[in-house]
Design an enzyme around this catalytic site. Structure first.
Site, PDB file in Angstrom:
ATOM      1  N   THR A  18      16.556  16.807 -11.529  1.00 29.87           N
ATOM      2  CA  THR A  18      16.387  18.215 -11.906  1.00 29.87           C
ATOM      3  C   THR A  18      17.341  19.047 -11.046  1.00 29.87           C
ATOM      4  OG1 THR A  18      14.605  18.488 -10.305  1.00 29.87           O
ATOM      5  CG2 THR A  18      13.963  17.923 -12.530  1.00 29.87           C
ATOM      6  N   ARG A  22      11.016  23.877  -8.087  1.00 35.54           N
ATOM      7  CA  ARG A  22      10.087  24.863  -8.639  1.00 35.54           C
ATOM      8  C   ARG A  22       8.703  24.550  -8.094  1.00 35.54           C
ATOM      9  NH1 ARG A  22      10.293  25.921 -15.075  1.00 35.54           N
ATOM     10  NH2 ARG A  22      12.492  26.265 -14.642  1.00 35.54           N
ATOM     11  N   SER A 112      11.766  30.486 -14.193  1.00 41.11           N
ATOM     12  CA  SER A 112      11.893  30.732 -15.635  1.00 41.11           C
ATOM     13  C   SER A 112      10.678  31.476 -16.188  1.00 41.11           C
ATOM     14  CB  SER A 112      12.130  29.418 -16.363  1.00 41.11           C
ATOM     15  OG  SER A 112      12.463  29.671 -17.704  1.00 41.11           O
ATOM     16  N   HIS A 113       9.927  30.824 -17.060  1.00 35.95           N
ATOM     17  CA  HIS A 113       8.817  31.470 -17.753  1.00 35.95           C
ATOM     18  C   HIS A 113       7.478  31.246 -17.044  1.00 35.95           C
ATOM     19  CE1 HIS A 113       9.800  27.473 -19.058  1.00 35.95           C
ATOM     20  NE2 HIS A 113       8.497  27.264 -19.049  1.00 35.95           N
ATOM     21  N   ASP A 277      12.532  35.555 -21.916  1.00 30.49           N
ATOM     22  CA  ASP A 277      11.583  35.052 -20.910  1.00 30.49           C
ATOM     23  C   ASP A 277      11.846  35.608 -19.507  1.00 30.49           C
ATOM     24  OD1 ASP A 277      13.908  33.627 -20.383  1.00 30.49           O
ATOM     25  OD2 ASP A 277      12.794  31.905 -19.614  1.00 30.49           O
ATOM     26  N   ASP A 279      13.524  34.795 -16.825  1.00 31.10           N
ATOM     27  CA  ASP A 279      14.880  34.918 -16.285  1.00 31.10           C
ATOM     28  C   ASP A 279      15.922  35.196 -17.369  1.00 31.10           C
ATOM     29  OD1 ASP A 279      14.433  32.358 -17.315  1.00 31.10           O
ATOM     30  OD2 ASP A 279      16.028  31.483 -16.103  1.00 31.10           O
ATOM     31  N   ASP A 281      16.845  33.674 -20.241  1.00 29.31           N
ATOM     32  CA  ASP A 281      17.667  32.703 -20.971  1.00 29.31           C
ATOM     33  C   ASP A 281      17.041  32.248 -22.295  1.00 29.31           C
ATOM     34  OD1 ASP A 281      15.732  31.196 -19.727  1.00 29.31           O
ATOM     35  OD2 ASP A 281      17.110  29.774 -18.770  1.00 29.31           O
ATOM     36  N   ARG A 282      15.737  32.443 -22.469  1.00 23.95           N
ATOM     37  CA  ARG A 282      15.126  32.032 -23.739  1.00 23.95           C
ATOM     38  C   ARG A 282      15.047  33.210 -24.711  1.00 23.95           C
ATOM     39  NH1 ARG A 282      10.275  27.701 -22.570  1.00 23.95           N
ATOM     40  NH2 ARG A 282      11.557  26.297 -21.326  1.00 23.95           N
ATOM     41  N   GLU A 363      18.336  24.463 -28.166  1.00 20.17           N
ATOM     42  CA  GLU A 363      17.178  23.592 -27.991  1.00 20.17           C
ATOM     43  C   GLU A 363      15.999  24.199 -28.742  1.00 20.17           C
ATOM     44  OE1 GLU A 363      16.778  21.296 -24.198  1.00 20.17           O
ATOM     45  OE2 GLU A 363      17.270  23.257 -23.395  1.00 20.17           O
ATOM     46  N   SER A 365      13.201  24.602 -27.657  1.00 26.67           N
ATOM     47  CA  SER A 365      12.357  25.335 -26.720  1.00 26.67           C
ATOM     48  C   SER A 365      12.853  26.771 -26.520  1.00 26.67           C
ATOM     49  CB  SER A 365      12.322  24.591 -25.393  1.00 26.67           C
ATOM     50  OG  SER A 365      13.647  24.322 -24.949  1.00 26.67           O
ATOM     51  N   LYS A 376      21.738  28.943 -21.473  1.00 27.94           N
ATOM     52  CA  LYS A 376      21.256  29.569 -22.695  1.00 27.94           C
ATOM     53  C   LYS A 376      21.130  31.065 -22.422  1.00 27.94           C
ATOM     54  CE  LYS A 376      16.664  27.835 -21.548  1.00 27.94           C
ATOM     55  NZ  LYS A 376      16.537  26.440 -21.107  1.00 27.94           N
ATOM     56  N   ARG A 496       4.935  16.033 -24.643  1.00 29.29           N
ATOM     57  CA  ARG A 496       5.440  16.853 -25.738  1.00 29.29           C
ATOM     58  C   ARG A 496       5.640  15.960 -26.961  1.00 29.29           C
ATOM     59  NH1 ARG A 496       6.005  21.314 -22.873  1.00 29.29           N
ATOM     60  NH2 ARG A 496       7.434  21.521 -21.110  1.00 29.29           N
TER      61      ARG A 496
HETATM   62  C1  G1P Z   1      11.558  22.486 -21.013  1.00 25.41           C
HETATM   63  C2  G1P Z   1      12.125  22.461 -22.414  1.00 25.41           C
HETATM   64  C3  G1P Z   1      13.612  22.141 -22.360  1.00 25.41           C
HETATM   65  C4  G1P Z   1      14.320  23.142 -21.470  1.00 25.41           C
HETATM   66  C5  G1P Z   1      13.647  23.207 -20.114  1.00 25.41           C
HETATM   67  C6  G1P Z   1      14.230  24.317 -19.249  1.00 25.41           C
HETATM   68  O1  G1P Z   1      11.744  21.231 -20.388  1.00 25.41           O
HETATM   69  O2  G1P Z   1      11.446  21.540 -23.223  1.00 25.41           O
HETATM   70  O3  G1P Z   1      14.139  22.158 -23.659  1.00 25.41           O
HETATM   71  O4  G1P Z   1      15.666  22.793 -21.313  1.00 25.41           O
HETATM   72  O5  G1P Z   1      12.250  23.465 -20.266  1.00 25.41           O
HETATM   73  O6  G1P Z   1      14.083  25.572 -19.841  1.00 25.41           O
HETATM   74  P1  G1P Z   1      10.593  20.092 -20.338  1.00 25.41           P
HETATM   75  O7  G1P Z   1       9.399  20.715 -19.671  1.00 25.41           O
HETATM   76  O8  G1P Z   1      10.287  19.737 -21.757  1.00 25.41           O
HETATM   77  O9  G1P Z   1      11.216  18.969 -19.568  1.00 25.41           O
HETATM   78 ZN    ZN Z   2      14.086  30.747 -18.568  1.00 24.06          ZN
END
Ligand code: G1P
Ligand code: ZN
Length: 543
Positions: A18, A22, A112-113, A277, A279, A281-282, A363, A365, A376, A496
């Site tokens: 990664t 986080r 992020s979110h 979201d 930060d 990016d979504r 993606e 997501s 993104k 998932r």
């Molecule tokens: C999730 C989303 C993935 C995205 C990532 C970071 O990761 O599924 O598409 O790139 O957040 O935003 P996952 O928790 O599935 O590994």
């Molecule tokens: Zn984000």
């Protein structure tokens, strides 16, 4: 200025593979924790004499962490840091700044979110010189450094006032504080037809709502949708960034953007709805009484790119993460360009973008983007749709339904089973591995299984191989079921399940997505023994 060398003990909290760390805010507040990770990065990232970008999504602990990073950059011989005003930068804006200033990289402070606040999450990741998340070779170095770290360097200089745009000095380090929104808006104005979008807003019949979810895009959204395009004063909702996102979960999807979705489903709904979201990016895209799945959004964007100034010369190719629906593949085939299928995670798009193999990527997501940055970009996707609405003069629903008519429809949903015991998650994946040879040829819940595999990806640019990226079940007729464990969850394991059914003729099918995918959902449970092994009879989140 005095530089101090402080003794510390190694830690190994970063998940290998990664791009960052986080954790709970309280973890980051423990002695030496943030400092260890920052030093592990600075030791690997050629930081002496370099320019480094710093910014975060404004969540609780953002400002404290930034002051620490400034002092550590100073003590480690960094020449200049470029920081968003008040320490705030959206992730795509940070990516843009790294590229624009040819920085060695950037620290992005965000989870992020994930929820914020003193009891919420905090995060830090490092983006490399191309503006994208650090690749695996680099994150391996961060990780290995963190296992061996014995000391870190920091100055005892006073904190810098981040509220004033301009230049400051921290020891020998130049600190440049910039207006991040201005830079980002400038980049967008070169990609999209702002005049056409302004005309749309002034046409009298057009209204939109944008939900900034009390996160980082608020100031950018006020500037774009209200000041520049002339939207009504309440176009942007939840537009004031708060350190705890107002107690919400800033993830723009059906589970967490309920307020916006209700507005778009109401009798007096605006024509267009969107959200981003924590930060920035979504993105979530909505029409009046209409939801656009992120996989469809990527396909529609690709099919219509020629109408948008920044992409009018055509696109070089498309990439989608493996679990993202194959809607974009149909468009790529039509356009005669390649569609790359990459593992989940934006970092896999980096080489393809740098090598000009692709222009667009996305993606399922809620992530969509292009070669303008290496992350993104939520607002970019919203502006793309606005530009498209302005050019085509059709509603969101008309555009998407027209797309399905031409290319067929990929019914799509993702089911998440959250915070199941790690052991159960591993057993489900092991069971799937064990079934790979016996599944092909079987009919399960009425679906004929053609083939299945454990997805492995060879990067076409550097030939690096990433294995075990998800179990892929292919069903006759172009449908798929995919299983993988989340790499970003912070509690136990998250399974998932991605379900996709292709229908060339959409008129023939029940329109409710969950009903349309009922057989796929039943087959997924039978194939992976989800109910039995997870102890959950239904998913926690459906998107
Ligand atoms: C999730 C989303 C993935 C995205 C990532 C970071 O990761 O599924 O598409 O790139 O957040 O935003 P996952 O928790 O599935 O590994
Ligand atoms: Zn984000």
């Amino acid at each position: 200025m005095t530089t101090q060398t402080i003794a510390t003990t190694p830690f190994n909290d970063q998940k290998p593979g990664t791009s960052g760390l986080r954790k709970k805010v309280t973890t980051f507040q423990t002695a030496h924790y943030l400092e260890n990770f920052v030093q592990s990065i600075l030791n690997a990232a050629n930081s002496i004499g370099a320019t480094i970008v710093i910014g975060g999504d404004g969540r609780f602990y953002n400002d404290t962490a930034i002051q620490t990073i400034i002092k550590m950059c100073s003590a480690n011989g960094v020449r200049e840091v470029i920081i968003g005003q008040n320490g705030i930068l959206s992730t795509p804006a940070a990516s843009n700044l790294i590229r624009k200033h040819e920085a060695a990289g950037g620290f992005i402070l965000s989870a992020s979110h994930n929820p914020g606040g003193p009891n919420g999450d905090f995060g830090i990741k490092f983006n490399q010189a191309n503006g994208g998340p650090a690749v695996e070779q680099l994150t391996e170095q961060f990780y290995n450094n963190s296992l061996n770290i014995t000391e870190y360097r920091i100055t005892d200089d006073p904190d810098i006032d981040l509220s004033e745009i301009g230049s400051a000095q921290s020891g020998h380090l130049n600190v440049t504080i910039i207006d991040a929104a201005a830079d980002f808006v400038d980049l967008m104005s070169h990609l999209f037809d702002f005049d056409k979008i302004k005309n749309l807003f002034h046409s009298g019949s057009f209204r939109m709502r944008f939900d900034a979810m009390h996160a980082v895009t608020g100031p950018y959204a006020h500037a774009l949708f209200e000041q520049i395009f002339g939207g009504l004063p309440h176009t942007v909702m939840n537009g004031t960034p708060l350190t705890d996102f107002g107690g919400g979960h800033p993830d723009p999807n059906q589970a967490h953007a309920k307020e916006l979705i209700e507005i778009l489903n109401s009798a007096n709904a605006p024509c267009f709805g969107a959200a981003s979201d924590g930060d920035g990016d979504r993105n979530l895209i909505l029409g009046k009484h209409f939801y656009v799945s992120p996989s469809d959004s990527l396909a529609v964007i690709a099919a219509n790119a020629y109408l948008i100034p920044g992409y009018s010369r055509g696109i070089s190719g498309i990439a989608r993460s493996m679990p993202t629906s194959q809607a974009a593949d149909k468009v790529a085939e039509f356009l005669g360009v390649e569609c790359y299928e990459t593992p989940t995670g934006w970092k896999f798009f980096g080489n393809l973008l740098d090598d000009n193999k692709i222009t667009l990527c996305g993606e399922e997501s809620f992530g969509t983007g292009s070669d303008h940055v290496r992350e993104k970009d939520g607002l970019w996707a919203v502006l793309f749709w606005l530009n498209l609405l302005a050019v085509k003069g059709e509603s969101v629903q008309q555009i998407v339904e027209g797309h399905w008519k031409t290319f067929g429809r990929h019914y799509y949903t993702r089911h998440d089973y959250e915070a199941i015991p790690t052991e159960s998650g591993n057993r489900i994946m092991q069971h799937l591995q064990d079934s790979l040879t016996t599944l092909p040829g079987q009919t399960i819940a009425g679906l004929a299984i053609e083939s299945c595999d454990d997805f492995s990806y060879t990067d076409p640019v550097d030939n690096s191989v990433s294995e075990h990226q998800g179990i892929r079940i292919l069903i006759t007729g172009g449908s798929r079921i995919i299983f993988r464990l989340s790499g970003t969850g912070t509690e136990g394991a998250t399974l998932r399940v991605y379900l996709e059914r292709y229908e060339p003729n959409t008129a023939a099918v029940n329109q409710d997505v969950q009903v349309t995918l009922a057989k796929h959902i039943a087959a997924a449970d039978e194939i992976a023994r989800i109910t039995e092994l997870s102890g959950k009879s239904a998913p926690d989140v459906i998107t």
